[in-house]
Every structure is written in structure tokens, then in C-alpha cells.
Design a protein around this motif. Structure first.
Motif, PDB file in Angstrom:
ATOM      1  N   GLY A 252       0.810  -1.205   0.000  1.00 29.55           N
ATOM      2  CA  GLY A 252       0.000   0.000   0.000  1.00 29.55           C
ATOM      3  C   GLY A 252       0.846   1.258   0.000  1.00 29.55           C
ATOM      4  N   MET A 253       0.159   2.398   0.071  1.00 29.53           N
ATOM      5  CA  MET A 253       0.825   3.700   0.077  1.00 29.53           C
ATOM      6  C   MET A 253      -0.080   4.696   0.771  1.00 29.53           C
ATOM      7  N   GLY A 254       0.495   5.847   1.166  1.00 30.96           N
ATOM      8  CA  GLY A 254      -0.341   6.804   1.860  1.00 30.96           C
ATOM      9  C   GLY A 254       0.311   8.166   2.022  1.00 30.96           C
ATOM     10  N   TYR A 255      -0.427   9.037   2.695  1.00 30.66           N
ATOM     11  CA  TYR A 255      -0.011  10.414   2.947  1.00 30.66           C
ATOM     12  C   TYR A 255      -0.296  10.761   4.402  1.00 30.66           C
ATOM     13  N   LEU A 256       0.627  11.477   5.034  1.00 33.10           N
ATOM     14  CA  LEU A 256       0.488  11.875   6.437  1.00 33.10           C
ATOM     15  C   LEU A 256       0.729  13.375   6.560  1.00 33.10           C
TER      16      LEU A 256
ATOM     17  N   THR B  88       6.283  22.565  14.465  1.00 34.08           N
ATOM     18  CA  THR B  88       7.000  22.174  13.250  1.00 34.08           C
ATOM     19  C   THR B  88       6.118  21.256  12.418  1.00 34.08           C
ATOM     20  N   ARG B  89       5.703  21.724  11.257  1.00 39.66           N
ATOM     21  CA  ARG B  89       4.779  20.962  10.409  1.00 39.66           C
ATOM     22  C   ARG B  89       5.520  19.952   9.546  1.00 39.66           C
ATOM     23  N   GLU B  90       4.789  18.916   9.181  1.00 37.62           N
ATOM     24  CA  GLU B  90       5.354  17.865   8.334  1.00 37.62           C
ATOM     25  C   GLU B  90       4.308  17.331   7.382  1.00 37.62           C
ATOM     26  N   ASN B  91       4.729  17.117   6.126  1.00 43.55           N
ATOM     27  CA  ASN B  91       3.964  16.348   5.152  1.00 43.55           C
ATOM     28  C   ASN B  91       4.792  15.125   4.794  1.00 43.55           C
ATOM     29  N   ARG B  92       4.135  13.984   4.702  1.00 41.89           N
ATOM     30  CA  ARG B  92       4.877  12.748   4.506  1.00 41.89           C
ATOM     31  C   ARG B  92       4.185  11.842   3.496  1.00 41.89           C
ATOM     32  N   LEU B  93       4.970  11.271   2.597  1.00 40.73           N
ATOM     33  CA  LEU B  93       4.504  10.218   1.706  1.00 40.73           C
ATOM     34  C   LEU B  93       5.148   8.909   2.144  1.00 40.73           C
ATOM     35  N   PHE B  94       4.416   7.797   2.008  1.00 34.67           N
ATOM     36  CA  PHE B  94       5.012   6.518   2.383  1.00 34.67           C
ATOM     37  C   PHE B  94       4.485   5.399   1.499  1.00 34.67           C
ATOM     38  N   GLN B  95       5.341   4.387   1.324  1.00 35.16           N
ATOM     39  CA  GLN B  95       5.015   3.172   0.581  1.00 35.16           C
ATOM     40  C   GLN B  95       5.430   1.994   1.443  1.00 35.16           C
ATOM     41  N   GLN B  96       4.605   0.945   1.471  1.00 35.31           N
ATOM     42  CA  GLN B  96       4.904  -0.150   2.394  1.00 35.31           C
ATOM     43  C   GLN B  96       4.481  -1.495   1.821  1.00 35.31           C
TER      44      GLN B  96
END
Length: 226
Positions: A79-83, A95-103
Motif C-alpha cells: 500500500g501507500m499513503g499520505y500523512l 514544526t509541520r510535516e507532510n509525509r509520503l510513504f510506501q509499504q
């Protein structure tokens, strides 16, 4: 996680973690998951400003993620997603963060009773204080405590161990293997749509190139809906 308040010999932090997630089935075997989590830590020792620690948490973290995943087989999913989220230290700026991930996740049933799983996740983190790339691998062990399988109304034991790796250049990272995380959870499968978990967690994080470490201890509560 970043920190600017490590001390020689390390620092201990105590806190809580609360999370909830909802999983929704999609077409062709896919599913969507939304997750909201929050962690709050207070300093126990090694604090440079004791008066500050009495007024505000040492660290306040909140994150929300959306992901899609598919079970390729009973033993493999991907899968994959956004945080989106961030953290705040000692009541300072958020402190802001945008994150992409694949698993990808591998799992195995042992004697039809216990389940072993390994998840490998690649994360691209876009943060206000600099972008980061990391790899994390998590091992989980799930044991039903009543009967040979997990059924509604029954309890189970879940152990997790996770290693985080910093994939940036050596000159800018604190360490390649910079974070070790362990959790032990007691859960209850209340019905076919809901699980509740209570647990304890421990993080050991390298926060400087000199090898200074910080230890995070927390009590965990989680609610899972399907």
C-alpha cells in the motif's frame, strides 16, 4: 524524531499515546484507512529548564494519515499513503510535516494460532526544518489468549519491535540506525467491527552525531474500527 534538548548521558521522557483508526473496504480487494494519533511527553531528568517543564509538555505530537492497501494474498499486502502533522517542543513553534510513504507487509501463521508479520516502509518526509528520507522495518507478534484463534469478545497479546534507518548522507544524519522502538499491547476484539488495545511503549533515539540518546516511555490506548 528531531530534538534539540538532549543531554550527555541521555534523557528520559514519560508520556501517553492515543490513536484511533478506521478501515473502509474498497473495490477489487483494496481498502482505505484513516488514522489519527497524538503523543505527549514530559521530561523526567536531564532537563535544562526545570521551570519550563512544569508549564508545558516536553513534546507534543499529532499526526493524521490516509492510506490505501491491498491484500495480494493471505501472507502479503502492499500500500501507500499520505500523512500530515507535526510536533511542538516546550510550547515553542509547531514544526509541520507532510509525509509520503510506501509499504509492504509479510505475515505468517504459526500452528494456526500465532501470527508473525514484518512491515517494510519507505518514507519521504517534507518538514519545515529540512526534508528527510528514511526506511523503517517493524516486526509484530500476535498471540490469542483465549482459544486457538482470535474471535469476537476475546483477548490477545501483541508485541512490536521497529527499527528506523536514516537514508540521508552520513554528513547530515545522526546515525544510520537511529531509532529503536518497542511496544507490548494487550488487546480485545470486542466485536467484528472494533478492537481496543492498551499497552506500554519505549523509544530509544539517537539525537546527535556524538551518539547522545533520548529515551521515551509511554502508556498507549488505541481504538480500531472497520
Amino acid at each position: 524524531m528531531n530534538s534539540s534538548f538532549g543531554q550527555d548521558g541521555g534523557t528520559n521522557y514519560w508520556g501517553t499515546q492515543i490513536e484511533t483508526s478506521y478501515t473502509y473496504p474498497l473495490k477489487k480487494g483494496w481498502k482505505a484507512n484513516g488514522k489519527l494519533s497524538s503523543r505527549i511527553f514530559w521530561v523526567k531528568d536531564g532537563q535544562a529548564s526545570e521551570e519550563t517543564s512544569k508549564k508545558t509538555p516536553a513534546m507534543d505530537v499529532i499526526r493524521f494519515s490516509l492510506a490505501v492497501a491491498k491484500n495480494h494474498s493471505p501472507f502479503l499486502s502492499y500500500g501507500m499513503g499520505y500523512l500530515i502533522g507535526g510536533e511542538q517542543e516546550f510550547g515553542g513553534e509547531f514544526t509541520r510535516e507532510n509525509r509520503l510513504f510506501q509499504q509492504v507487509t509479510f505475515s505468517q501463521l504459526l500452528k494456526g494460532r500465532t501470527r508473525l508479520a514484518q512491515q517494510i516502509r519507505l518514507e519521504e518526509r517534507f518538514m519545515e526544518n529540512g526534508d528527510k528520507l528514511r526506511l523503517r522495518t517493524k516486526f509484530t507478534y500476535e498471540l490469542p489468549l483465549q482459544g486457538s484463534s482470535l474471535d469476537p469478545g476475546e483477548w490477545y497479546l501483541l508485541g512490536e519491535y521497529e527499527i528506523l534507518m536514516d537514508l540521508r548522507k552520513k554528513a547530515v544524519r545522526n546515525a544510520f540506525l537511529y531509532d529503536n522502538r518497542f511496544q507490548m499491547n494487550l488487546g480485545r476484539y470486542t466485536n467484528r467491527l472494533k478492537k481496543i488495545e492498551y499497552g506500554l511503549g519505549y523509544y530509544l533515539t539517537t539525537v546527535s552525531q556524538a551518539g547522545t540518546k533520548e529515551r521515551f516511555w509511554f502508556v498507549r490506548f488505541a481504538l480500531f474500527l472497520n
